[in-house]
Enzyme design. Structure first.
Site, PDB file in Angstrom:
ATOM      1  N   ARG A 134       6.002  10.481   1.450  1.00 18.94           N
ATOM      2  CA  ARG A 134       7.210  11.297   1.357  1.00 18.94           C
ATOM      3  C   ARG A 134       8.093  11.063   2.581  1.00 18.94           C
ATOM      4  O   ARG A 134       7.664  10.466   3.566  1.00 18.94           O
ATOM      5  CB  ARG A 134       6.826  12.788   1.326  1.00 18.94           C
ATOM      6  CG  ARG A 134       5.825  13.169   0.251  1.00 18.94           C
ATOM      7  CD  ARG A 134       4.651  13.944   0.848  1.00 18.94           C
ATOM      8  NE  ARG A 134       3.598  14.197  -0.151  1.00 18.94           N
ATOM      9  CZ  ARG A 134       3.614  15.213  -0.981  1.00 18.94           C
ATOM     10  NH1 ARG A 134       4.585  16.093  -0.940  1.00 18.94           N
ATOM     11  NH2 ARG A 134       2.648  15.373  -1.864  1.00 18.94           N
ATOM     12  N   GLY A 185      -6.792  25.715   0.079  1.00 14.74           N
ATOM     13  CA  GLY A 185      -6.873  24.351  -0.442  1.00 14.74           C
ATOM     14  C   GLY A 185      -7.085  24.267  -1.938  1.00 14.74           C
ATOM     15  O   GLY A 185      -7.331  23.180  -2.469  1.00 14.74           O
ATOM     16  N   ASP A 227       9.463  17.457   2.729  1.00 15.38           N
ATOM     17  CA  ASP A 227       8.086  17.018   2.492  1.00 15.38           C
ATOM     18  C   ASP A 227       7.785  16.907   1.001  1.00 15.38           C
ATOM     19  O   ASP A 227       6.698  16.449   0.626  1.00 15.38           O
ATOM     20  CB  ASP A 227       7.094  17.977   3.167  1.00 15.38           C
ATOM     21  CG  ASP A 227       7.247  19.410   2.687  1.00 15.38           C
ATOM     22  OD1 ASP A 227       8.309  20.001   2.959  1.00 15.38           O
ATOM     23  OD2 ASP A 227       6.321  19.944   2.049  1.00 15.38           O
ATOM     24  N   ASN A 228       8.735  17.301   0.148  1.00 15.30           N
ATOM     25  CA  ASN A 228       8.556  17.187  -1.299  1.00 15.30           C
ATOM     26  C   ASN A 228       9.462  16.118  -1.901  1.00 15.30           C
ATOM     27  O   ASN A 228       9.685  16.108  -3.112  1.00 15.30           O
ATOM     28  CB  ASN A 228       8.859  18.529  -1.985  1.00 15.30           C
ATOM     29  CG  ASN A 228       7.813  19.589  -1.670  1.00 15.30           C
ATOM     30  OD1 ASN A 228       6.705  19.271  -1.278  1.00 15.30           O
ATOM     31  ND2 ASN A 228       8.168  20.840  -1.842  1.00 15.30           N
ATOM     32  N   LYS A 257      -5.483  17.538  -6.820  1.00 16.81           N
ATOM     33  CA  LYS A 257      -4.722  18.637  -6.239  1.00 16.81           C
ATOM     34  C   LYS A 257      -5.484  19.936  -6.505  1.00 16.81           C
ATOM     35  O   LYS A 257      -5.721  20.303  -7.652  1.00 16.81           O
ATOM     36  CB  LYS A 257      -3.332  18.717  -6.861  1.00 16.81           C
ATOM     37  CG  LYS A 257      -2.439  19.782  -6.225  1.00 16.81           C
ATOM     38  CD  LYS A 257      -1.028  19.700  -6.769  1.00 16.81           C
ATOM     39  CE  LYS A 257      -0.123  20.748  -6.134  1.00 16.81           C
ATOM     40  NZ  LYS A 257       1.272  20.646  -6.636  1.00 16.81           N
TER      41      LYS A 257
END
Length: 716
Positions: free
Chosen positions: A317, A259, A402-403, A246
């Site tokens: 997810r 990013g 999305d989490n 990440k």
């Protein structure tokens, strides 16, 4: 634990092709295969990985190389100066020169599973500042990290007396550690573009969409997360773990962002992932923390970059399903959204049901319908997860769809917090002005997310019902009319909705009740416990502004003998200790609140006594001691509070060498939170304790009042 042959990261085995997600789902046609990605995209058109773009609608993922660089990229002119005839080609060449695509030697003589590639023109400083022993133990016990722990030094909160340390490291250990750092920092990349002895492989980022703060946001995706490996657990070949970086640079899903991730947020995720696991709350795991101190990152201020490595069986997810079957007639402000691709939805659902969730009771070969069962399983998992959040006062802060993990894992640690002074309406994210994701509403938000999953699956569920509860087959919706699709979607939404919501409500209530009973040292289920014991306790804590975790920890030391009339002084001292867990003792009416505690403890004592001779504690020689030990084993002495994190972050930012030792000790405390840190129960004044134990005790406290209710931002 079994002894495993340790191998460096380049020799971690790949699972069979049937267990690799990228071999079973559909790639972005722009990066069609590892071979094409390596031989064409990386040398000739690497910008395709870094450009924000909508993937074609059938795509589940795109192959992407880690490449942590400042963005916008500082593309330098030719040296010596020259006229650039084709600027686009020059940019592609500049990017290609920085891609990790040049074969590099691996760290050992063991046959590598993957080739290692590095860049000729990208060699920033990279410093290992954290490595999780618990994640290694549980997920990658066969990974050789070399002399990494020796380099990190002994965990310590207090300054150590400087002594000359004689290294016992070997060249082999140094090489294994350096390869680990190179790979987990994005400097080196592991790939098998074409393989004669195993499956081909390249890193990837996943496509997903989602609802953010209740509004449809269109395509989102892994904007700064890149999965770089997948490997089976050495004791169970059916359990595989994705290794994901990440903050490793731009992907097609980065939109306007760089990013990257900053040191501050990376420390928060690294520590909390393992802290949650120690509390038995389902979570992704964190393996390492690598600082890139020479890489500046602009947020509210200029910070430095850092990469956290996280581990999970899957990072799929709810948003991955929404991307393939988006809500109809949704207006949104975002980067766009592809049309539905129902074949891609079927592929993702079958992979998730068979490989990830391993749904029980489904005969896949016989063509059993699976859509509803997938939905219900995800609902159960997430209901159990959010029940644990509520029981341990954890607030996620950004429960966008999305989490929300399909496995019911806590994922994407951003502006999270653990409860300090109990406030059922507390909001931990200062970007959440309306309190959508406040502590009290978290179970509701899981219901909202599962409804979004139901909406995405509804055409498929409706089609299964229409054909007699049989699974849909390849091409199942290719010839369906718009009217048929609407019919399937309507039927598929209506049929399972009530049952899904019942599963969510009942599973969450049962799990929460069980956890709260454990925290109170009770084992028998009583329907009246929530109404008569748990809720009155929470109401009292909220009204009296008491520390949530501190109160439960002190209650672990309560026993019914304290309620005897001839022990009133001891009882008053016990209550006084509980009341010390308020930041504002002067505002408290001590006489009134003491009476309230006496009344509640009287009921609690009576409830405890109903179990003294019950079968729940059969075999225990001493009921009171057994209860106390059981309660202490589930009520943390140490909690990863906001003030602890903020103080630690400043220390690591100021000095990595001393900061990483402090962080290692905080990680140690977070991974064993039930230990009596700081000489708990000892009346010795803090000033008389050894420096290390004195610091432990301080970190177990409420901390500075300024940080109570502290809110973080989403900026990371």
């Amino acid at each position: 634990m079994a002894n495993f042959r340790k191998v460096p990261i380049s020799s971690l085995p790949l699972p069979p092709s049937s267990h690799i997600v990228t071999h079973n789902l559909t790639p972005d046609p722009v990066t069609l295969s590892p071979a094409e990605f390596f031989s064409d995209v990386l040398p000739n058109k690497p910008s395709l990985q870094r450009r924000a773009r909508l993937l074609s609608k059938e795509s589940h993922f795109s192959y992407v190389n880690p490449m942590p660089l400042e963005f916008p990229y500082e593309i330098t002119p030719p040296d010596p100066p020259a006229v650039i005839e084709d600027k686009a080609a020059y940019i592609e060449q500049w990017l290609s020169e920085r891609e990790a695509r040049h074969l590099s030697t691996v760290s050992s003589q063991i046959q590598p599973s993957l080739n290692k590639y590095t860049s000729k023109l990208r060699d920033r400083k990279r410093e290992l500042i954290g490595l999780s022993e618990t994640c290694l133990r549980d997920c990658l016990p066969h990974l050789d990290v070399g002399d990494a722990f020796e380099v990190l030094g002994n965990p310590a909160l207090a300054p150590l007396i400087e002594e000359e340390v004689i290294s016992t490291s070997s060249p082999k250990a140094e090489a294994a550690r350096q390869e680990l750092v190179d790979v987990l920092s994005g400097h080196a990349v592991l790939m098998a573009p074409e393989s004669s002895f195993g499956p081909s492989f390249a890193p990837w980022s996943a496509r997903y969409s989602g609802h953010q703060f209740g509004s449809w946001a269109g395509q989102l995706g892994d904007g700064r997360a890149i999965s770089i490996h997948v490997t089976p657990h050495p004791e169970d070949a059916e359990t595989t773990y994705e290794i994901q970086l990440k903050g490793a640079g731009r992907t097609p899903f980065s939109r306007t962002a760089d990013g990257l991730a900053v040191l501050r947020s990376s420390i928060r995720e690294y520590l909390c992932s393992e802290a949650m696991h120690a509390l038995s709350i389902p979570t992704t795991r964190s393996l390492s923390l690598i600082s890139l101190p020479d890489l500046p990152v602009t947020r509210e201020r200029t910070e430095t970059a850092c990469i956290v490595t996280r581990i999970a069986e899957t990072f799929i997810r709810i948003g991955n399903f929404e991307a393939l079957s988006p809500p109809s007639n949704s207006f949104f402000l975002g980067g766009g959204q592809q049309d539905a691709d129902y074949e891609a939805l079927r592929q993702l659902g079958e992979w998730t049901g068979r490989r990830v969730l391993k749904l029980k009771g489904i005969d896949w070969e016989a063509g059993d319908a699976w859509g509803k069962e997938l939905l219900f399983d995800v609902a159960r998992r997430n209901a159990r997860m959010v029940a644990a959040w509520q029981a341990y006062g954890f607030m996620h802060g950004v429960m966008n769809t999305d989490n929300i993990s399909i496995l019911g894992l806590t994922i994407d640690y951003g502006p999270y917090a653990f409860m300090d002074v109990f406030d059922s309406y507390h909001i931990c994210n200062h970007s959440d002005g309306e309190g959508r994701y406040a502590y009290k509403y978290q179970p509701n938000m899981i219901t909202y997310a599962c409804r979004a999953l139901l909406d995405a699956l509804s055409p498929l569920i409706g089609a299964e019902v229409a054909q007699g509860n049989k699974a849909v087959q390849p091409g199942w919706a290719s010839s369906a009319t718009p009217e048929t699709l609407v019919s399937w979607r309507t039927e598929g939404k209506q049929l399972p909705k009530v049952e899904m919501e019942q599963i969510l409500e009942e599973t969450c209530a049962i799990e929460y009740g069980n956890l709260m009973r454990k925290r109170l040292g009770l084992r028998r289920q009583e329907k009246t416990d929530q109404r008569e014991i748990v809720q009155p306790l929470l109401d009292m804590m909220e009204a009296q502004q008491l520390d949530f975790h501190g109160t439960f920890r002190r209650l672990a030391f309560f026993h019914t003998g304290m309620m005897k009339e001839d022990d009133s002084e001891r009882m008053e001292a016990f209550i006084k200790g509980i009341l010390s867990g308020t930041p504002d003792p002067d505002r408290m009416e001590h006489g009134k609140v003491t009476e309230e505690w006496f009344a509640w403890l009287d009921k609690y004592s009576a409830r405890i006594e109903t179990e003294r001779h019950g079968e729940e504690w059969a075999g225990e020689a001493d009921f009171d001691s057994a209860r106390q030990d059981a309660a202490k084993s589930v009520n943390p002495r140490f909690v990863l509070r906001q003030w602890v994190l903020e103080e630690l972050i400043k220390k690591v930012e100021a000095d990595h060498d001393s900061g990483k030792r402090i962080m290692a000790k905080v990680m140690q405390m977070a991974c064993t939170p039930f230990e009596p840190w700081g000489a708990e129960g000892d009346d010795i004044p803090s000033d008389d304790l050894p420096a290390e134990i004195r610091e432990e005790r301080r970190l177990c406290g409420l901390g500075d009042k300024r940080f109570l209710g502290f809110q973080c931002s989403c900026s990371s």
